[in-house]
Design a protein around this motif. Structure first.
Motif, short mmCIF file in Angstrom:
data_model
loop_
_atom_site.label_atom_id
_atom_site.label_comp_id
_atom_site.label_asym_id
_atom_site.label_seq_id
_atom_site.Cartn_x
_atom_site.Cartn_y
_atom_site.Cartn_z
N VAL A 133 -2.99 -4.29 -3.72
CA VAL A 133 -2.64 -5.05 -2.52
C VAL A 133 -1.27 -5.68 -2.70
O VAL A 133 -0.78 -5.88 -3.82
N LEU A 145 -9.66 -7.94 3.39
CA LEU A 145 -8.74 -6.99 4.02
C LEU A 145 -9.22 -6.50 5.38
O LEU A 145 -8.60 -5.62 5.98
N VAL A 150 -5.02 -0.03 5.23
CA VAL A 150 -5.29 0.45 3.87
C VAL A 150 -4.99 1.94 3.80
O VAL A 150 -5.49 2.72 4.63
N ALA A 197 -2.59 -2.43 1.66
CA ALA A 197 -3.33 -2.06 0.45
C ALA A 197 -3.38 -0.55 0.29
O ALA A 197 -3.13 0.21 1.24
#
Length: 363
Positions: A133, A145, A150, A197
């Motif tokens: 992250v 998150l 991501v 992330a």
């Protein structure tokens, strides 16, 4: 930071990615009728040298297979695929590959989609996944998150790893804004703070060492949930047509597995990965930790390894990665491995685990 620096990070990141992940011009489909064994490997090299990690690099760097089978007048044709598992499965479907050193999800997808293959040896197990992250965001766990972006390399072992960990925490991909990025792009994006992330392999520690990411979450300590593995997958046509070649290949793979399983060879192995794949020694040291290389690189198709595949097939089905499951026991063919273990006198070299609890306590 400049684009050149991002490119360097990305190149190193790709060197370990899993699974584990350049499309070359393949030999004609008729090659299996000739004196050629066509081997496919996901290319994880960051340098000009092709690399597959683990046992593959021991075999390739020493030309072990070539030496073992040259008396038969047989050639070894290596193809290292930047396209990783999906590209290798396509090559299997087109009868352009005989053997593949393959990550778990790719092997599962291929078999579930009807490829006539067999899993004939293990290569690595309990490989960990990690969440990187952007630093300073207060992210301590996956739930922090929610709703954020991501990066995930879909179609590879990393996808199944991530989804399995999410499910264990009552989450799904829908809880995040998941973007499909290959390893190079993901490394550049997280370094530039363009995403929040990345779910990846231990190569993320390259970025952590540079202070570019924090790694608050991993698959460690989860009883095997989210860890991934690799095995040697063979075309059934090849096994039927060339049993003597298959036996010689398995014997040579076992010799390489024996070498890399020896703790006394760890430094030499880490240097080999650095020279071939451009992988910093610290990355592999972090992944292996204090564990026994003989566990990590065990070639055994033991109950632990097979059960892990059963769990992954079920997970892949529930997550919609594959439409239907299949009988893992019917896919695994340990006869070749067992014969090679006897021939090489390595039958007692590795310990067979029977349950996840036993293996986890050992680790």
């Amino acid at each position: 930071m400049g684009r050149r620096l991002f490119a360097n990070f990305a190149a190193n990141f790709a060197a370990i990615g899993a699974a584990l992940c350049a499309l070359c011009v393949l030999a004609p489909a008729q090659a299996s009728a000739q004196n050629v064994i066509r081997i496919a490997v996901p290319d994880i090299g960051a340098s000009s040298k092709p690399a597959g990690g683990g046992v593959v690099d021991v075999l390739y760097a020493n030309q072990a297979l070539e030496k073992a089978i040259q008396k038969e007048g047989v050639k070894i044709q290596w193809t290292f695929f930047k396209g990783a598992g999906p590209a290798i499965n396509e090559a299997f479907a087109n009868h352009q590959v005989d053997l593949a050193f393959l990550g778990d999800l790719a092997g599962i997808i291929g078999r579930a989609n009807g490829l006539d293959t067999r899993l004939i040896a293990a290569l690595a197990r309990d490989v960990n996944g990690y969440l990187a992250v952007v630093p300073g965001q207060g992210v301590k766990g996956l739930k922090d998150l929610k709703g954020k972006q991501v990066a995930l390399f879909r179609g590879t072992a990393l996808q199944l790893s991530f989804d399995s960990v999410l499910r264990s925490e009552g989450l799904t991909e829908k809880d995040f804004r998941v973007v499909n990025l290959d390893l190079n792009s993901a490394a550049a994006a997280i370094a530039a703070h363009r995403i929040d992330a990345v779910w990846g392999s231990s190569s993320l520690f390259i970025l952590k060492d540079k202070g570019l990411v924090d790694i608050p979450v991993s698959t460690r300590g989860r009883d095997g949930v989210g860890t991934f593995k690799a095995g040697l997958v063979a075309s059934s046509d090849f096994l039927r047509a060339h049993p003597e070649w298959t036996a010689r290949v398995l014997e040579t793979v076992l010799e390489a597995s024996n070498w890399v399983s020896d703790k006394n060879h760890l430094d030499a192995y880490l240097q080999l990965e650095h020279d071939r794949a451009g992988t910093p020694v610290t990355v592999w040291r972090n992944e292996l930790g204090d564990s026994d290389p003989a566990i990590f690189f065990s070639p055994l198709l033991d109950p632990y390894f097979v059960e892990a595949f059963r769990r992954d097939v079920e997970s892949a089905k529930q997550l919609g990665v594959i439409r239907k499951g299949f009988d893992v026991d019917g896919w695994v063919d340990a006869s070749w491995l067992n014969a090679a273990l006897q021939k090489t006198k390595l039958a007692g070299r590795w310990k067979a685990y029977r349950t996840f609890a036993l293996a986890d306590k050992t680790n």
